[in-house]
Design an enzyme around this catalytic site. Structure first.
Site, PDB file in Angstrom:
ATOM      1  N   ASP A   1       1.029  -1.016   0.132  1.00  0.00           N
ATOM      2  CA  ASP A   1      -0.034  -0.292   0.009  1.00  0.00           C
ATOM      3  C   ASP A   1       0.717   1.263   0.483  1.00  0.00           C
ATOM      4  O   ASP A   1       1.579   1.349  -0.629  1.00  0.00           O
ATOM      5  CB  ASP A   1      -1.186  -0.274   1.077  1.00  0.00           C
ATOM      6  CG  ASP A   1      -2.510   1.007   0.917  1.00  0.00           C
ATOM      7  OD1 ASP A   1      -1.913   1.996   1.589  1.00  0.00           O
ATOM      8  OD2 ASP A   1      -3.164   0.291   0.397  1.00  0.00           O
TER       9      ASP A   1
ATOM     10  N   TYR B   1      -3.222  10.614   1.282  1.00  0.00           N
ATOM     11  CA  TYR B   1      -4.275  10.459  -0.197  1.00  0.00           C
ATOM     12  C   TYR B   1      -4.142  11.659  -1.225  1.00  0.00           C
ATOM     13  O   TYR B   1      -4.258  11.971  -2.138  1.00  0.00           O
ATOM     14  CB  TYR B   1      -5.373  10.474  -0.337  1.00  0.00           C
ATOM     15  CG  TYR B   1      -5.394   9.045  -0.327  1.00  0.00           C
ATOM     16  CD1 TYR B   1      -5.326   8.451   1.413  1.00  0.00           C
ATOM     17  CD2 TYR B   1      -5.719   7.854  -1.321  1.00  0.00           C
ATOM     18  CE1 TYR B   1      -5.783   7.222   1.706  1.00  0.00           C
ATOM     19  CE2 TYR B   1      -5.562   6.322  -0.501  1.00  0.00           C
ATOM     20  CZ  TYR B   1      -5.344   5.805   0.387  1.00  0.00           C
ATOM     21  OH  TYR B   1      -5.293   4.712   0.784  1.00  0.00           O
TER      22      TYR B   1
ATOM     23  N   HIS C   1      -4.117  -7.930   0.552  1.00  0.00           N
ATOM     24  CA  HIS C   1      -3.522  -6.613   0.724  1.00  0.00           C
ATOM     25  C   HIS C   1      -2.713  -6.875   1.774  1.00  0.00           C
ATOM     26  O   HIS C   1      -2.178  -5.970   1.721  1.00  0.00           O
ATOM     27  CB  HIS C   1      -4.701  -5.952   0.298  1.00  0.00           C
ATOM     28  CG  HIS C   1      -4.423  -4.325   0.393  1.00  0.00           C
ATOM     29  ND1 HIS C   1      -3.407  -3.906  -0.624  1.00  0.00           N
ATOM     30  CD2 HIS C   1      -4.347  -3.591   1.529  1.00  0.00           C
ATOM     31  CE1 HIS C   1      -3.112  -2.420  -0.329  1.00  0.00           C
ATOM     32  NE2 HIS C   1      -3.348  -2.370   1.094  1.00  0.00           N
TER      33      HIS C   1
END
Lengths: 399, 386
Positions: free
Chosen positions: B184, B307, B364
């Protein structure tokens, strides 16, 4: 006609002052950060301004009045009706205020997200009881399925095409208005365009404050920016800003509605932050009224409808993109059309844009110098004025 | 007066009373008994309603704050200065008793935490076999996550974080050379380290690697796992990135809105952890611990800022292999449920891939959902390439 319906009955609210107290307790117990995550030059550039939110919460807990909201809701004029279409069943909540005037024009007003049918509480009196010489209206303001106390049929795949049928039946069958006028913004405008396309003999006039369609007018071309009026330039900037940074909510709601719906809907403070940001940033900042935000949030939370309200983004995504924003537009408004251009609306269109998207003629285009996405809230007099002007001139039931 | 670059033992700023208050808030936030509409696939439109109800009930009743607190041992805080910026970095540091242990920087992402690695710390630092390689493990919280702070200005990016983490290893902890593992956002930071500090970080391992499809790629030659990861990437591209769109544009709104309510965090993060994991291996207890960490530390609003702040850098890393070429040796573990995996040939365009191991299960968060496979891969990769 496969549609059937019950007799409308007076709405009985499923929540009371005790529910309101629980909501206020939850607001008090929920934590806000002490300072914004990082300092920003513009307090609203990355979303809600924490200070504004803290003030909203304070007002919600201390000065906001449930009794005042109840009064504004005009509970005596609120109804529910059970409607059935084939195997779909739903309850439709609506406000219905009749004028004393015999020549009053039946009018349906359609809210959007994060709006409610009560967005129109400031305009109802002016519409049903105008001064002599002005047109009067019988006002019908329904809650869209999934919003407030209107339910969604218990299946996937319900769209605004289905809602269009139900709402036209509401006017013609349930309330007996064979011909009527309509006003709408946000999702209400998408719905109204489908209604007008499908039921042209019933809907004689449509007035919009928002109209998302392909853009053809020269004002949209960046090359022409220098020649725009101040109002047009500001509108173009708003449109671009929306596309650049304002669509995140749209994407999460159209793809994972049950996540965002359950997550935000569980907490009144979460709803306050999430909806508060939208109402503020889509409104005219000089006119936006914090109490209107609190009322909206209270209605979403107390009715438990936040989670179902966001479903419209997923369910009607295809209709929006493939039939209303497509080139060519497939669901074309067939009535005479009017448009109220408010400077803080999130995407202005011009006469040529609307003409290209409609079969009916654009006979009214009014530019305003104040007001935003919720004109019935932030400039109710102009909202009423435009309806009187547009319908006064063009309402004509003789064929 | 807190000294710069001198770690102090972590003292938690929250305790059982806060956990109890969190449970009370959950109790006061009832969920409806059923979802707004039924869906054929219960996960299609977001979190499965029944799963959310189960999670909320468990967080109120069977979940243990004390057990979580125990997992937060070996925690430190260090104040660091970076130019004009100041930040506090929280990190876990567990040294191996073995000599020659390899310093290993483990980097989490969003919605992860340092705790993602709690199941692998013991086997990595204290392996069973005499000849197994051992590691000193360093697990920082990214700035804005858990108790690591974000410098109080706009414009902080993962390039800055990479520099700070590099200095954590070299200046603060005295490791002149170190290895790295990340998924990630952790993988993006590690790639920047592999680009800028490769002399100190000669070998890096990834389980997530977003890079463009290479012209050389022959779809028919892809393995089963490479294809499976491609399906997951496509699904993500179609319906899985709404969270990214809102977090990169209105981080304050979504951050403050969700962060205000433990049930909101449970639904929002719970959906992601489940959706991105191997459904046959995902452990609900890990979701509860993660949610509790985000809520109790109050870090949810700052966590989503990455983000927005690092949107451009992330776009560069994902779309242009020439911009951040990795000079360290690259190892990759391919788990079939990973949403951001890449075929070997695509990663090779970014840097030298010397290890590419495929798995039949896992997603993930491999350190959570298949820790022994991840540990085995790390031992194998670093034994050969450190």
């Amino acid at each position: 006609m496969t549609e059937t319906h019950s007799e409308p009955r007076r709405l009985s609210l499923p929540f009371d002052s005790q529910s309101v107290e629980s909501m206020q307790t939850l607001l008090k117990l929920s934590k806000l950060p002490e300072k914004p995550p990082i300092p920003t030059a513009d307090k609203w550039s990355l979303g809600i301004d924490l200070e504004y939110l803290a003030n909203l919460r304070e007002a919600f807990v201390n000065t906001w009045s449930w009794k005042d909201l109840e009064r504004r809701m005009r509970l005596d004029d609120n109804y529910v009706v059970e409607m059935k279409d084939d195997s779909d069943e739903l309850t439709v909540h609506f406000i219905h205020c009749k004028s004393a005037r015999v020549d009053a024009i039946p009018l349906i007003i359609l809210h959007g997200w994060p709006g409610t049918a009560f967005d129109y509480s400031k305009v109802i009196d002016g519409l049903i009881n105008p001064p002599a010489g002005e047109p009067a209206f019988h006002v019908v303001a329904p809650s869209l399925p999934g919003f407030f106390l209107s339910t969604l049929p218990n299946r996937e795949g319900w769209t605004i095409v289905d809602t269009a049928k139900i709402f036209n039946c509401l006017m013609t069958d349930v309330l007996g208005y064979q011909v009527y006028a309509a006003q709408a913004g946000d999702w209400g405008s998408h719905l109204l365009r489908v209604m007008s396309s499908t039921y042209p003999s019933n809907i004689l006039l449509t007035l919009f404050n928002m109209f998302h369609c392909p853009t053809v007018a020269p004002q949209h071309d960046k090359k022409n920016f220098e020649s725009l009026s101040l109002s047009e330039a500001r509108a173009q900037e708003r449109r671009e800003e929306f596309y650049r940074t304002g669509q995140g909510y749209f994407h999460i709601q159209r793809t994972k509605p049950l996540t965002i719906g359950n997550a935000v809907g569980a907490s009144p403070l979460s709803i306050l932050a999430y909806i508060g940001e939208k109402i503020y940033s889509w409104s005219d900042p000089s006119l936006v009224n914090a109490n209107d935000i609190l009322d909206a949030v209270a209605l979403y939370y107390l009715s438990g409808s936040f989670a179902s309200s966001v479903l419209i983004y997923e369910q009607s995504d295809k209709v929006l993109f493939e039939e209303l924003m497509s080139t060519p537009v497939k669901q074309k408004v067939k009535s005479k059309v009017g448009y109220s251009a408010y400077p803080f609306e999130i995407g202005r269109v011009y006469k040529e844009d609307i003409e290209a998207a409609c079969d009916g003629p654009v006979v009214y285009y009014k530019e305003h110098d104040a007001g935003g996405h919720f004109p019935a809230l932030d400039c109710p007099e102009e909202f009423v004025g435009d309806l009187r002007e547009f319908c006064g001139k063009h309402w004509n039931t003789t064929p | 007066m807190i000294e710069v670059n001198v770690p102090t033992r972590l003292v938690l700023p929250f305790g059982k009373a806060d956990a109890d208050a969190m449970k009370d808030l959950l109790k006061r936030s009832p969920l409806p008994s059923k979802p707004p509409i039924p869906t054929r696939n219960p996960w299609e439109l977001g979190i499965d309603h029944a799963f959310l109800v189960q999670l909320s009930t468990a967080l109120q009743t069977t979940w243990s704050y004390e057990a979580l607190e125990e997992k937060m041992a070996d925690g430190y805080l260090v104040k660091m200065k970076d130019g004009e910026d100041e930040l506090t970095v929280h990190f876990v540091h567990r040294k191996s008793a073995r000599s020659g242990a390899i310093p290993l920087l483990l980097l989490h992402g969003w919605p992860g935490t340092f705790l993602d690695f709690n199941k692998v710390v013991e086997p990595l630092t204290n392996p069973p076999g005499e000849s197994d390689i051992a590691f000193d493990v360093v697990i920082p919280s990214l700035p804005g996550f858990f108790l690591s702070t974000l410098p109080q200005r706009e414009g902080w990016t993962i390039v800055d974080t990479a520099r700070v983490f590099h200095r954590l290893m070299t200046d603060v902890l005295g490791y002149s050379k170190y290895a790295g593992q990340g998924g990630d956002w952790g993988s993006y930071i590690l790639r920047i380290i592999g680009s800028l500090y490769h002399d100190a970080a000669p070998a890096l391992h990834f389980n997530f690697f977003r890079c463009p499809k290479t012209a050389a790629r022959d779809e028919s030659a892809l393995s089963e796992v490479e294809k499976a990861m491609g399906v997951r990437r496509a699904e993500f591209g179609r319906t899985g990135h709404g969270y990214l769109d809102i977090q990169s544009t209105k981080p304050f709104t979504i951050g403050i809105s969700i962060g205000a309510s433990p049930l909101a965090i449970l639904a929002y993060i719970g959906e992601k952890i489940h959706a991105w994991s191997d459904p046959s291996c995902v452990d609900a207890g890990d979701i509860l611990d993660t949610v509790a960490l985000y809520y109790l530390s109050g870090c949810f609003p700052t966590s989503v800022l990455i983000y927005h702040q690092s949107n451009s850098v992330r776009t560069e890393l994902s779309s242009d292999p020439s911009k951040w070429r990795v000079k360290s040796k690259i190892g990759f573990s391919a788990f079939p449920y990973e949403i951001g995996g890449a075929p070997r040939v695509d990663i090779e365009a970014v840097g030298p891939v010397v290890f590419y191991k495929e798995h039949k299960k896992g997603g993930h968060f491999p350190a959570l959902d298949c820790p022994s496979e991840l540990v085995a891969d790390l031992r194998e990769f670093f034994a050969a390439h450190w």
